[in-house]
Enzyme design. Structure first.
Site, short mmCIF file in Angstrom:
data_model
loop_
_atom_site.label_atom_id
_atom_site.label_comp_id
_atom_site.label_asym_id
_atom_site.label_seq_id
_atom_site.Cartn_x
_atom_site.Cartn_y
_atom_site.Cartn_z
CE LYS A 112 3.45 -59.34 46.58
NZ LYS A 112 3.16 -58.25 47.49
CE LYS A 195 1.44 -66.67 50.55
NZ LYS A 195 2.22 -65.44 50.75
CE LYS A 198 -4.01 -58.94 48.44
NZ LYS A 198 -3.21 -59.01 49.65
P1 TYM Z 1 -0.11 -59.69 53.61
O1 TYM Z 1 -1.11 -58.60 53.47
O2 TYM Z 1 0.26 -60.48 52.41
O3 TYM Z 1 -0.60 -60.71 54.70
C1 TYM Z 1 -1.03 -60.30 55.99
C2 TYM Z 1 -0.64 -61.32 57.04
O4 TYM Z 1 -1.29 -62.58 56.78
C3 TYM Z 1 -0.32 -63.62 56.77
N1 TYM Z 1 -0.71 -64.65 55.78
C4 TYM Z 1 -0.74 -65.96 56.04
N2 TYM Z 1 -0.46 -66.68 57.14
C5 TYM Z 1 -0.61 -68.01 57.08
N3 TYM Z 1 -1.04 -68.67 55.98
C6 TYM Z 1 -1.34 -67.99 54.84
N4 TYM Z 1 -1.78 -68.65 53.78
C7 TYM Z 1 -1.20 -66.57 54.84
N5 TYM Z 1 -1.40 -65.61 53.92
C8 TYM Z 1 -1.11 -64.43 54.51
C9 TYM Z 1 0.99 -62.92 56.36
O5 TYM Z 1 2.11 -63.65 56.75
C10 TYM Z 1 0.85 -61.61 57.09
O6 TYM Z 1 1.26 -61.73 58.42
N6 TYM Z 1 4.22 -57.20 53.74
C11 TYM Z 1 3.07 -57.58 54.54
C12 TYM Z 1 2.31 -56.42 55.12
C13 TYM Z 1 3.11 -55.48 55.95
C14 TYM Z 1 3.55 -55.69 57.27
C15 TYM Z 1 4.22 -54.50 57.66
C16 TYM Z 1 3.46 -56.78 58.15
C17 TYM Z 1 3.50 -54.22 55.61
N7 TYM Z 1 4.17 -53.65 56.64
C18 TYM Z 1 4.80 -54.39 58.93
C19 TYM Z 1 4.05 -56.64 59.41
C20 TYM Z 1 4.70 -55.47 59.80
C21 TYM Z 1 2.11 -58.36 53.65
O7 TYM Z 1 2.09 -58.21 52.44
O8 TYM Z 1 1.22 -59.13 54.31
#
Ligand code: TYM
Length: 332
Positions: A112, A195, A198
């Protein structure tokens, strides 16, 4: 029941297929066997610039999509991170036991910050994973269902829990990441070695949950495929088809072998048409329900407020425990 915690960033327009398959679908399945807590992590979202009006709208939209996808806010806890003050409070404490080098090694931070350029990064982006650790540790979560890209952050969370416990006495549960191997990573339909995300530079290969059905179908019909014409799973030779097969299998609840058999002797076109149908069938009701929920924002806000109270009841007790262990003077 074992405690489960997971979260997602609010997404301006819509969540994407990767979020659904990598996270939401698992969440929905696990919520009946677990004491589940799901969070819309708006405090994490501000580590990249946000328009305030849009952020508020995105937070509601994301919460509505959780519910529409099957998260039950009466059974599980579904809340907005900024409504529970303990999150940044615990994050501050954890910052002080996180090594600078340790935080620098986080892959997502490296990616990032590269994207934002040296001038665009901020300290919040650097300590982002520490806030994530606080999210999880506040609820004594035993498992954290996520996609593969979050594995390193959960490892850090374990390390921090362990370190705090060692220094100050047992306070936190060390959580485990639950990552479904087959669905750990959904790839971009146009660039099937990246991957699905968004923040992809082009969204032609990103299926949004709230896309109009015709748009979803079109994106799938124009997904990049591989040379040859056989519908066969081979992630090295056929990354495009393999990604589509995985999506097909997960959304339809069928096995990949079964789908390969169905399209044996057919071309890619028929296969994509089948997948487009399955995807539209999955997302149409979710889209309709989301729009319905968004029609009554006051009701949605009321549900979220009640759930934030439930979350705070757990988080505040953990925070008080951590304050005490660290040696903060209790307010008389
Ligand atoms: P975020 O918002 O980027 O994504 C949310 C969840 O979706 C999964 N994901 C995917 N899985 C498979 N293939 C993909 N292409 C794909 N894109 C996204 C991510 O692995 C995630 O599970 N840091 C985290 C948010 C967060 C969080 C937490 C998660 C903040 N605090 C505590 C768990 C526990 C994030 O940015 O996810």
């Amino acid at each position: 029941k074992p405690r489960l915690f997971s979260g997602m960033q609010p997404s301006a327009d819509s969540l994407q297929l990767g979020n659904y398959i990598g996270a939401l679908l698992q969440w929905k399945e696990l919520q009946s066997t677990h004491d589940a807590i799901f969070c819309v992590v708006d405090l994490h979202a501000i580590t990249v610039p946000q328009d305030p009006v849009q952020l508020r709208a995105a937070t509601r939209r994301t919460a509505a999509q959780y519910i529409a996808a099957g998260i039950d806010p009466a059974q599980s806890i579904l809340f907005v991170q900024s409504q529970v003050a303990a999150h940044p409070q615990l994050a501050w404490m954890l910052n002080t036991i996180t090594g600078f080098g340790e935080a620098s090694r986080m892959i997502q931070f490296k990616e990032k910050s590269q994207k934002q350029g040296a001038d665009g990064t901020n300290v919040g982006l650097f300590t982002y994973p520490v806030l994530q650790a606080a999210d999880i540790l506040l609820y004594d979560a035993e498992i954290v269902p996520v996609g593969e890209d979050q594995r390193q952050h959960i490892e850090l969370t374990r390390d921090l829990a362990n370190r705090f416990n060692t220094r100050f006495g047992h306070t936190f549960v060390e959580p485990e990441a639950v990552i479904q191997k087959e669905t750990a990573k959904v790839y971009d339909l146009q660039a099937p070695t990246n991957k699905m995300s968004k923040s992809a530079s082009s969204t032609a290969g990103v299926v949004w949950m709230l896309d109009e059905p015709a748009v979803t179908a079109k994106k799938i019909m124009s997904a990049a495929t591989d040379s040859g014409r056989e519908v066969r799973f081979d992630s090295v030779e056929k990354p495009g088809i393999s990604n589509l097969l995985t999506i097909y299998a997960v959304l339809s609840g069928r096995t990949i072998a079964d789908i390969e058999r169905e399209y044996d002797g057919h071309g890619y076109g028929d296969f994509k048409k089948g997948l487009a149908e399955v995807t539209v069938d999955t997302f149409s009701p979710i889209r309709a329900r989301t729009l319905e929920l968004l029609d009554d924002p006051a009701e949605l806000d009321r549900i979220l407020a009640g759930n934030a109270d439930r979350a705070a009841g757990i988080a505040d007790a953990t925070l008080a425990r951590a304050y005490d262990r660290m040696g903060f003077l209790a307010r008389a």
